[in-house]
Design a protein around this motif. Structure first.
Motif, PDB file in Angstrom:
ATOM      1  N   ILE A 111       0.774  -1.288  -0.042  1.00  0.00           N
ATOM      2  CA  ILE A 111      -0.050   0.052   0.158  1.00  0.00           C
ATOM      3  C   ILE A 111       0.856   1.269  -0.069  1.00  0.00           C
ATOM      4  O   ILE A 111       1.980   1.442   0.893  1.00  0.00           O
ATOM      5  CB  ILE A 111      -1.082   0.064   1.220  1.00  0.00           C
ATOM      6  CG1 ILE A 111      -1.982  -1.210   1.205  1.00  0.00           C
ATOM      7  CG2 ILE A 111      -1.643   1.501   1.205  1.00  0.00           C
ATOM      8  CD1 ILE A 111      -2.809  -1.077   2.312  1.00  0.00           C
ATOM      9  N   SER A 112       0.830   2.059  -0.933  1.00  0.00           N
ATOM     10  CA  SER A 112       1.204   3.391  -1.157  1.00  0.00           C
ATOM     11  C   SER A 112       0.349   4.649  -1.000  1.00  0.00           C
ATOM     12  O   SER A 112      -0.966   4.547  -1.434  1.00  0.00           O
ATOM     13  CB  SER A 112       2.298   3.676  -2.245  1.00  0.00           C
ATOM     14  OG  SER A 112       3.037   2.398  -2.203  1.00  0.00           O
ATOM     15  N   TRP A 113       0.567   5.677  -0.153  1.00  0.00           N
ATOM     16  CA  TRP A 113      -0.232   6.801  -0.517  1.00  0.00           C
ATOM     17  C   TRP A 113       0.210   7.654  -1.578  1.00  0.00           C
ATOM     18  O   TRP A 113       1.518   7.948  -1.787  1.00  0.00           O
ATOM     19  CB  TRP A 113      -0.191   7.794   0.813  1.00  0.00           C
ATOM     20  CG  TRP A 113      -0.921   7.587   2.015  1.00  0.00           C
ATOM     21  CD1 TRP A 113      -0.587   6.641   3.162  1.00  0.00           C
ATOM     22  CD2 TRP A 113      -2.208   7.842   2.141  1.00  0.00           C
ATOM     23  NE1 TRP A 113      -1.657   6.323   3.870  1.00  0.00           N
ATOM     24  CE2 TRP A 113      -2.668   7.314   3.361  1.00  0.00           C
ATOM     25  CE3 TRP A 113      -3.237   8.624   1.267  1.00  0.00           C
ATOM     26  CZ2 TRP A 113      -4.006   7.160   3.862  1.00  0.00           C
ATOM     27  CZ3 TRP A 113      -4.363   8.743   1.957  1.00  0.00           C
ATOM     28  CH2 TRP A 113      -4.866   8.072   3.350  1.00  0.00           C
ATOM     29  N   VAL A 114      -0.678   8.234  -2.419  1.00  0.00           N
ATOM     30  CA  VAL A 114      -0.372   8.918  -3.662  1.00  0.00           C
ATOM     31  C   VAL A 114      -1.287  10.421  -3.456  1.00  0.00           C
ATOM     32  O   VAL A 114      -2.301  10.174  -3.008  1.00  0.00           O
ATOM     33  CB  VAL A 114      -0.643   8.140  -4.883  1.00  0.00           C
ATOM     34  CG1 VAL A 114       0.347   6.953  -4.934  1.00  0.00           C
ATOM     35  CG2 VAL A 114      -1.963   8.058  -5.159  1.00  0.00           C
ATOM     36  N   ILE A 115      -0.467  11.057  -4.223  1.00  0.00           N
ATOM     37  CA  ILE A 115      -1.443  12.315  -4.760  1.00  0.00           C
ATOM     38  C   ILE A 115      -1.853  12.471  -6.144  1.00  0.00           C
ATOM     39  O   ILE A 115      -0.924  12.154  -6.811  1.00  0.00           O
ATOM     40  CB  ILE A 115      -0.990  13.603  -4.042  1.00  0.00           C
ATOM     41  CG1 ILE A 115      -1.898  14.849  -4.287  1.00  0.00           C
ATOM     42  CG2 ILE A 115       0.350  14.050  -4.576  1.00  0.00           C
ATOM     43  CD1 ILE A 115      -1.658  16.157  -3.542  1.00  0.00           C
ATOM     44  N   SER A 116      -3.201  12.511  -6.562  1.00  0.00           N
ATOM     45  CA  SER A 116      -3.262  12.641  -8.166  1.00  0.00           C
ATOM     46  C   SER A 116      -3.645  14.075  -8.542  1.00  0.00           C
ATOM     47  O   SER A 116      -4.636  14.688  -7.822  1.00  0.00           O
ATOM     48  CB  SER A 116      -4.440  11.537  -8.374  1.00  0.00           C
ATOM     49  OG  SER A 116      -4.537  11.719  -9.909  1.00  0.00           O
ATOM     50  N   LEU A 153       0.436  11.005 -10.933  1.00  0.00           N
ATOM     51  CA  LEU A 153       0.422  10.483  -9.552  1.00  0.00           C
ATOM     52  C   LEU A 153       1.764  10.608  -9.121  1.00  0.00           C
ATOM     53  O   LEU A 153       2.801  10.415  -9.676  1.00  0.00           O
ATOM     54  CB  LEU A 153       0.109   8.831  -9.744  1.00  0.00           C
ATOM     55  CG  LEU A 153      -1.354   8.618  -9.818  1.00  0.00           C
ATOM     56  CD1 LEU A 153      -1.470   7.052  -9.820  1.00  0.00           C
ATOM     57  CD2 LEU A 153      -2.394   8.979  -9.000  1.00  0.00           C
ATOM     58  N   ILE A 154       1.558  11.220  -7.810  1.00  0.00           N
ATOM     59  CA  ILE A 154       2.982  11.402  -7.075  1.00  0.00           C
ATOM     60  C   ILE A 154       3.067  10.557  -5.641  1.00  0.00           C
ATOM     61  O   ILE A 154       2.101  10.551  -5.019  1.00  0.00           O
ATOM     62  CB  ILE A 154       3.157  12.693  -6.617  1.00  0.00           C
ATOM     63  CG1 ILE A 154       3.359  13.519  -8.095  1.00  0.00           C
ATOM     64  CG2 ILE A 154       4.329  12.958  -5.909  1.00  0.00           C
ATOM     65  CD1 ILE A 154       2.915  14.980  -7.974  1.00  0.00           C
ATOM     66  N   ASP A 155       4.019   9.899  -5.377  1.00  0.00           N
ATOM     67  CA  ASP A 155       4.108   9.187  -4.141  1.00  0.00           C
ATOM     68  C   ASP A 155       4.406   9.872  -2.976  1.00  0.00           C
ATOM     69  O   ASP A 155       5.351  10.856  -2.851  1.00  0.00           O
ATOM     70  CB  ASP A 155       5.165   8.126  -4.330  1.00  0.00           C
ATOM     71  CG  ASP A 155       5.366   7.157  -3.081  1.00  0.00           C
ATOM     72  OD1 ASP A 155       4.625   7.283  -2.094  1.00  0.00           O
ATOM     73  OD2 ASP A 155       6.047   6.066  -3.314  1.00  0.00           O
TER      74      ASP A 155
END
Length: 348
Positions: free
Chosen positions: A230-235, A255-257
């Motif tokens: 599981i990774s958090w991203v901002i789109s 998408l950015i981690d």
């Protein structure tokens, strides 16, 4: 195949950015277009139409690496390919390692548009993302996010057919092998969104479409790789094509981690609640002890006292009362600050 229109917005991003690099190469390695950071700086004596080739921009030895990846993707009918290239810095002729994703933009798989970036940036680049995603958020926030975190890749979404496409880099991050990427063609990034976060993402997407793009698409959520990591991203996203009726026909974004950022936020929340409870307990414990002292002083007050002891008793009562009032005020302010902080977290 990925059409020119579908990646034109990504090309525009590179043109307006000092972080991203852009170059379009034909089958022979001739540069058809590029940003100002690619190729030698022309002198006053150079002819304006003097052609630029791959070896003017990158180490000549990297051409075989580029060609091998291009031909491999071409034979597999894949839409894009990844390659690391040593970019030549003119006029000092030094080199810097850069990562590229090249997209085929002609039917013969010969002409490729590449988007790249330095693997080890030495200065804070101006990303120019305000040009790419009109008014999505504060431009400084985007600069900070992209420089401090990891750009995973790009995505396309067709709202009408409900189909989407992701770049090779993003697919690899999600755990797909090169063979799977080639075989599956279009891999859906939406299928990897954490189920708890999916409704919120759909809601924001609907609001973006409802406002005809005036409300930018920006959402933080979790994605799950094939290996269940599981990774958090901002789109960030932007609708790049609308029909005559105002319906969205194509949307693109990146998408950015932000996993490390979210870990820090979670730790800060837990640390905050721990400190809040500790302060609450200690403050009330201190108030209880002050109350005991005041009770004892009240008992002493009714007993016979000498003028000197009476004076000392009054001083103790005054100081204890002031300490109790200060603790009471501190507890009230702490409660109000906690409510304000928690409201801010809830809003986020």
């Amino acid at each position: 195949m990925q059409s020119w229109d579908s990646i034109q917005v990504l090309s525009n991003l590179a043109i307006t950015s000092e972080y991203f690099l852009q170059v379009t190469l034909d089958k022979s390695g001739k540069v058809l277009s590029s940003d100002s950071g690619i190729g030698p700086i022309p002198s006053l004596f150079d002819h304006k139409e003097k052609p630029i080739y791959f070896s003017d921009c990158f180490l000549a030895s990297d051409w075989s690496k580029y060609e091998n990846q291009r031909i491999k993707a071409w034979k597999s009918s894949h839409q894009s390919f990844l390659v690391d290239l040593q970019k030549i810095n003119h006029p000092d002729e030094t080199t810097v390692l850069t990562k590229w994703e090249f997209f085929f933009i002609t039917e013969d798989f010969g002409t490729c548009l590449g988007l790249g970036h330095p693997l080890d940036p030495l200065r804070p680049y101006n990303l120019g993302l305000g040009e790419f995603i009109d008014g999505t958020t504060n431009s400084n926030e985007l600069v900070d996010i992209l420089l401090e975190n990891k750009l995973l890749g790009f995505w396309d979404f067709d709202p009408e057919s409900k189909t989407d496409y992701i770049s090779s880099g993003l697919a690899q991050m999600l755990g797909y092998t090169e063979e799977e990427i080639i075989r599956m063609k279009n891999i859906s990034w939406k299928n990897h969104i954490h189920p708890d976060d999916y409704p919120g993402m759909i809601k924001d997407l609907a609001l973006h479409f409802k406002t005809t793009g005036n409300l930018p698409f920006r959402r933080e959520f979790r994605i799950i790789s094939k290996g269940n990591q599981i990774s958090w991203v901002i789109s960030f996203g932007k609708t790049t094509k609308w029909d005559e009726a105002g319906r969205p026909r194509k949307m693109q974004g990146l998408l950015i981690d932000i996993t490390e950022k979210k870990k820090q936020e979670i730790w800060m929340k837990e640390h905050h609640y721990f400190l809040r409870d500790l302060a609450f307990q200690q403050s009330h414990s201190l108030r209880a002890r002050v109350a005991n002292i005041l009770g004892i002083l009240e008992i002493l007050d009714i007993e016979q006292q000498t003028p000197e002891s009476r004076k000392l008793l009054e001083i103790l009562k005054k100081e204890s009362t002031q300490l109790d009032q200060a603790l009471k005020k501190s507890i009230k302010e702490s409660v109000n600050q906690n409510k304000s902080w928690e409201r801010g977290i809830g809003t986020e």
